[in-house]
Design a protein around this motif. Structure first.
Motif, mmCIF file in Angstrom:
data_model
loop_
_atom_site.group_PDB
_atom_site.id
_atom_site.type_symbol
_atom_site.label_atom_id
_atom_site.label_comp_id
_atom_site.label_asym_id
_atom_site.label_seq_id
_atom_site.Cartn_x
_atom_site.Cartn_y
_atom_site.Cartn_z
ATOM 1 N N GLY A 80 -3.737 5.257 -2.055
ATOM 2 C CA GLY A 80 -2.684 4.842 -1.122
ATOM 3 C C GLY A 80 -3.212 4.514 0.248
ATOM 4 N N LEU A 81 -4.273 3.731 0.320
ATOM 5 C CA LEU A 81 -4.904 3.407 1.602
ATOM 6 C C LEU A 81 -3.910 2.755 2.565
ATOM 7 C CD1 LEU A 81 -7.287 2.889 3.526
ATOM 8 C CD2 LEU A 81 -7.794 0.815 2.200
ATOM 9 N N VAL A 82 -3.152 1.773 2.071
ATOM 10 C CA VAL A 82 -2.200 1.038 2.911
ATOM 11 C C VAL A 82 -0.788 1.404 2.465
ATOM 12 C CG1 VAL A 82 -1.476 -1.210 3.764
ATOM 13 C CG2 VAL A 82 -3.853 -0.859 3.030
ATOM 14 N N ARG A 98 -3.802 5.225 5.967
ATOM 15 C CA ARG A 98 -4.265 6.608 6.149
ATOM 16 C C ARG A 98 -5.411 6.700 7.133
ATOM 17 N NH1 ARG A 98 -1.937 9.820 2.468
ATOM 18 N NH2 ARG A 98 -0.920 8.776 0.722
ATOM 19 N N ILE A 99 -6.288 5.710 7.143
ATOM 20 C CA ILE A 99 -7.389 5.663 8.105
ATOM 21 C C ILE A 99 -7.483 4.244 8.640
ATOM 22 C CG2 ILE A 99 -8.671 7.505 6.948
ATOM 23 C CD1 ILE A 99 -10.588 5.313 5.937
ATOM 24 N N GLY A 142 -2.617 4.553 -7.145
ATOM 25 C CA GLY A 142 -4.027 4.198 -7.087
ATOM 26 C C GLY A 142 -4.224 3.032 -6.144
ATOM 27 N N HIS A 143 -4.827 1.930 -6.654
ATOM 28 C CA HIS A 143 -5.060 0.749 -5.835
ATOM 29 C C HIS A 143 -3.984 -0.310 -6.043
ATOM 30 C CE1 HIS A 143 -9.690 1.443 -5.284
ATOM 31 N NE2 HIS A 143 -8.984 2.548 -5.139
ATOM 32 N N ALA A 186 4.454 8.040 5.428
ATOM 33 C CA ALA A 186 5.105 6.739 5.393
ATOM 34 C C ALA A 186 6.593 6.819 5.703
ATOM 35 C CB ALA A 186 4.913 6.112 4.008
ATOM 36 N N THR A 187 7.165 8.012 5.761
ATOM 37 C CA THR A 187 8.613 8.134 5.915
ATOM 38 C C THR A 187 9.010 9.014 7.090
ATOM 39 O OG1 THR A 187 8.562 9.927 4.286
ATOM 40 C CG2 THR A 187 9.096 7.730 3.471
ATOM 41 N N ILE A 188 8.106 9.223 8.014
ATOM 42 C CA ILE A 188 8.428 10.003 9.205
ATOM 43 C C ILE A 188 9.456 9.250 10.050
ATOM 44 C CG2 ILE A 188 7.495 10.931 11.349
ATOM 45 C CD1 ILE A 188 4.835 11.276 9.869
ATOM 46 N N GLN A 189 10.447 9.980 10.496
ATOM 47 C CA GLN A 189 11.468 9.364 11.318
ATOM 48 C C GLN A 189 11.210 9.666 12.795
ATOM 49 O OE1 GLN A 189 14.195 7.316 9.628
ATOM 50 N NE2 GLN A 189 12.190 7.407 8.675
ATOM 51 N N ARG A 190 12.020 9.047 13.634
ATOM 52 C CA ARG A 190 11.745 9.075 15.060
ATOM 53 C C ARG A 190 11.739 10.491 15.629
ATOM 54 N NH1 ARG A 190 14.090 4.916 19.531
ATOM 55 N NH2 ARG A 190 13.070 5.832 21.351
#
Length: 853
Positions: A80-82, A98-99, A142-143, A186-190
């Motif tokens: 899950g790189l992107v 992630r990086i 994966g990819h 990916a789902t963090i809110q404000r």
């Protein structure tokens, strides 16, 4: 913006996924090149050693270490790189991952989620788009990109931009949980992102109801701090503290998935090296052990007459017997503890000097110096007579006097000789070892199983009933002939004792030969406990460890390597509302100069005296005193300087992302019983699946729980938590009067003997034959966990087991994300969990409670 038939929408989605896949393939290709670069740096580091100089070895270690860290971070990002994309007004596109990944020309390809350029991914809203037109979340396996969801934040700027999906965040909430927590990067809110990026200095206090994402936010904050302030936090380390081992196992994958491996992850039962908690105390015992009065009790315990210590010291010098009785020795011990600063174990040398002082004082009181002088004259006369008989010259006075080896006593030769001769006597060294032993914390705690010894240590701080309960518990769990069974509160007590005892004195770098040292007994230095070197000792090479190795060792729990208590640069405390004052003291010693992230929900607290716990927390965090003594001193201008106060940043998370609205309604009814004035968090997801509340006969509880679990296995693909009451002795049931229900057994099994709990055998029978995704655990072990489905067994028993039982039950019913089943023997409890107003039996008291929706 695309609109049309389902077939057209699906075609657009497939096209968008294919386009994103092409970009993701480019990012992974570049990631592989970066891996090869890291491997090349690793090989180059090893080649540095071929130079053959000491400097080359240092260069090798530095290069290999940095290359290894880089390779490790790249490996973590492989899955899950992107995961995100931002389309900004003006046409700029940013991919979030992630990086950070850059091209060979150093142009940004993927932006690290912690970088300032990624903030808009979490903080942009339709009310405040911050220049973001479309926010896209990519779901990968994966990819491979398998799905994507879009949020259109600025429709006026969208033009013909494709927008697919039902909204990224709500879709992610319904996804199946795994056995361990995954990151929510990916789902963090404000409101969560504001906590993550709060100032690095001071203390961040995060409050929120179950399901608001407090734990995930705290872990992401750790990753953010290590990314933005690597030198500050990476050198001294970060400690993440959870309530139990189940919890730490549950979250252990989060930080590595965010590219961070350096944080130490410990439960409250694993903070003291060499020991580990295996169980919880009953509520009554936990209340006693966790109270701050135990600090005074333990201080008196370590200063008391040690078990097996002799009551009398007798030495002889030149025909004079010198004796110190128990009363004199006790006064001497009390004076040593009163004047001694620092380690008790390190004070044995001072104890030896104090004993010598007391012996000399007693020796002079009984006329010893005069008797010794007469004995010396008699001995000198005898020797001179023998020498004269042989025609030899008499001895000079200086030659007749023995050469003292003791330290100088202000030039008093008689005292120096006295000290030297007494030190050489085996009786004195044996007495010193027994009278001032080098003690371990576990030895002290085990000695308190003696009621009389504990009563002396307790003084007026504990009543006779509390003393009897404590002594009995340690007598049963700390027997000499068995492995100790320590509780979570015992670990804090051991840490307190360890702080009082301290470490033995360090041996001198150039150790003395054993034959010249009166404190070497059987090859062991009685002052340090170290094995003595022989007379042929030469300087030797000692193995050194790096800070990274020490941090890595701190992350492991069972390596049996005991080191000095570390202090950290940042400490995260989860489920902080459950910590006792003694546990806060334990944490405070590890973060005297740390910044903190504290995660709590007072409504979930299982600790009874919240005021005492809050006071202890403030002391541990340094909120009730100046930040430093220097800051509190008046300045040279004689103007009083205001005490430096540590910054406190408080946040409250108000949205329940875990529970569906149907499950949240049941949890809010329990909360209304526990704390009528409390307001639950707002659930944002409706599943259409109503919780199942069943009334079953008492003997059928266990088979009914198995049947409910089997049913859920066919309904959910993820984890299932079966949550049962705690294991308590019958005498420890709640004094409020409600009788706990008897347990049931499977057919042909013998029922459990305790009516107030489910014991380990019951839990094993309940779990037998189920797959690994089914976990059977008690209500305290469920703290901080979440499951796709949960079965709550006997809520009336959970509520009756302690004064905070309803709060514990509130935690249990809020664990499920998709399906909830509750099995109760009481129709009243069924009504209480399903209706907006009901009459329930709360600890034996009938009460009508109006729900707060």
């Amino acid at each position: 913006m695309t609109d049309g038939s389902a077939e057209t929408t699906e075609t657009v989605k497939d096209q968008e996924i294919a386009a994103e896949q092409r970009f993701v393939d480019v990012a992974y290709a570049r990631l592989e090149e970066m891996r090869e670069d890291a491997k090349a740096l690793l090989r180059e580091g090893y080649r540095q050693a071929l130079v053959g100089t000491q400097g080359a070895l240092v260069d090798r270690d530095a290069m290999v270490h940095q290359a290894a860290l880089r390779a490790q971070a790249l490996d973590v990002a492989d899955d899950g790189l992107v995961f995100g994309r931002l389309d900004l007004a003006g046409g700029e596109v940013r991919y979030i991952g992630r990086i950070g990944v850059r091209t060979r020309d150093h142009d940004p390809l993927v932006i690290d989620w912690r970088a300032p350029a990624a903030e808009d991914f979490y903080r942009a809203t339709p009310e405040d788009p911050r220049g973001v037109v479309r926010r896209r979340v990519l779901h990968s396996r994966g990819h491979t990109v398998v799905d994507l969801e879009d949020d259109l934040l600025d429709p006026s700027a969208a033009g013909d931009m494709a927008v697919v999906g039902d909204g990224a965040f709500l879709a992610s909430l319904a996804r199946t949980r795994e056995g361990a927590m995954r990151d929510i990067v990916a789902t963090i809110q404000r409101e969560q992102d504001e906590v993550i990026r709060a100032p690095a200095d001071g203390i961040v206090l995060v409050r929120g109801a179950p399901g608001t994402g407090k734990t995930a936010v705290a872990l992401h904050r750790v990753a953010y701090l290590l990314f933005r302030h690597r030198r500050r936090f990476g050198s001294r380390g970060v400690l993440v503290v959870g309530p139990n081992r189940r919890f730490t196992s549950y979250i252990e994958r989060v930080l590595p998935s965010l590219g961070e491996e350096s944080a130490a992850l410990r439960s409250l039962g694993d903070l003291v090296d060499g020991v580990s908690a295996r169980t919880h105390d009953t509520p009554d015992l936990a209340r006693i052990k966790g109270s701050e009065v135990m600090a005074r009790v333990l201080r008196r315990a370590v200063t008391d007459h040690p078990p097996g210590a002799p009551d009398e010291l007798r030495v002889a010098y030149k025909g004079v017997v010198v004796r110190l009785d128990r009363a004199r020795l006790d006064r001497l011990r009390a004076d040593l503890h009163r004047r001694s600063r620092g380690s008790i174990n390190g004070a044995r040398a001072r104890a030896a000097e104090a004993l010598l002082d007391a012996l000399w004082e007693r020796f002079t009181d009984v006329g010893g110096p005069e008797a010794a002088a007469q004995a010396d004259q008699a001995d000198a006369g005898l020797w001179n007579a023998l020498l004269a008989a042989d025609g030899l010259a008499p001895l000079d006075e200086d030659d007749a006097r023995p050469r003292p080896r003791a330290r100088s006593r202000g030039g008093d030769a008689r005292r120096e000789e006295f000290d030297a001769r007494v030190r050489e006597q085996p009786e004195f060294t044996r007495f010193l070892v027994a009278w001032w032993p080098l003690r371990r914390p576990l030895d002290v705690l085990r000695s308190l199983a003696d009621p009389e010894r504990l009563r002396r240590a307790a003084g007026r701080d504990l009543d006779r009933d509390a003393v009897a309960r404590l002594a009995a518990s340690w007598a049963a769990s700390l027997r000499d002939d068995a492995e100790p069974v320590l509780t979570y509160q015992d670990i804090a007590l051991l840490d307190e004792i360890d702080a009082l005892l301290g470490s033995p004195p360090r041996p001198s770098p150039r150790r003395r030969a054993a034959e010249d040292d009166p404190f070497i007994v059987d090859g062991v230095d009685i002052l340090t406990g170290e094995e003595a070197a022989d007379e042929h000792w030469e300087p030797e090479i000692r193995e050194l460890t790096t800070s990274i190795e020490r941090l890595e060792r701190a992350r492991r729990v069972d390596d049996e390597v005991v080191e000095e208590r570390p202090e950290y640069a940042h400490i995260v405390v989860d489920e902080a509302q459950d910590l006792s004052p003694m546990q806060w003291r334990m944490l405070g010693r590890r973060g005297r100069h740390a910044s903190w992230t504290i995660v709590e929900d007072p409504a979930q607290s299982a600790w009874e005296d919240l005021d005492a716990a809050r006071k202890a927390m403030d002391a541990a965090l340094g909120l009730n005193k100046p930040a430093s003594r220097r800051a509190a001193r008046p300045s040279r201008s004689r103007r009083p300087r205001k005490p430096a106060v540590r910054a406190l940043y408080e946040y409250e998370l108000t949205t329940n992302y875990r529970n569906s609205t149907e499950i949240a309604a049941v949890a809010s009814r329990v909360l209304a019983m526990a704390l009528p004035e409390a307001r639950p968090a707002r659930a944002v997801r409706t599943s259409g699946i109503e919780p199942v509340i069943r009334v079953v006969p008492g003997p059928d509880l266990l088979p009914s729980a198995r049947a409910a679990t089997e049913e859920l296995l066919t309904q959910v693909e993820g984890t299932i938590g079966v949550i049962v009451p705690r294991e308590l002795a019958p005498a420890d049931s709640d004094p409020g009067g409600q009788t706990a229900l008897p347990l049931a057994a499977l057919p042909d099994d013998v029922p459990s003997d305790g009516a107030a709990s489910w014991n380990a055998a019951d839990r094993d029978r309940l779990a037998a034959g189920f797959p690994e995704r089914v976990q059977v655990l008690d209500v305290l072990e469920a703290k901080g966990l979440e499951f796709d489905a949960a079965v709550i067994v006997a809520p009336e028993t959970v509520a009756a087991q302690s004064p905070r039982g309803l709060r514990v039950l509130y935690v249990a019913v809020s664990r499920a994300t998709q399906r909830l089943t509750v099995l109760t023997t009481s129709p009243d409890w069924r009504d209480a969990l399903t209706k907006d107003e009901a009459t329930v039996m709360d600890h034996g008291v009938s009460a009508t409670v109006r729900r707060q929706e």
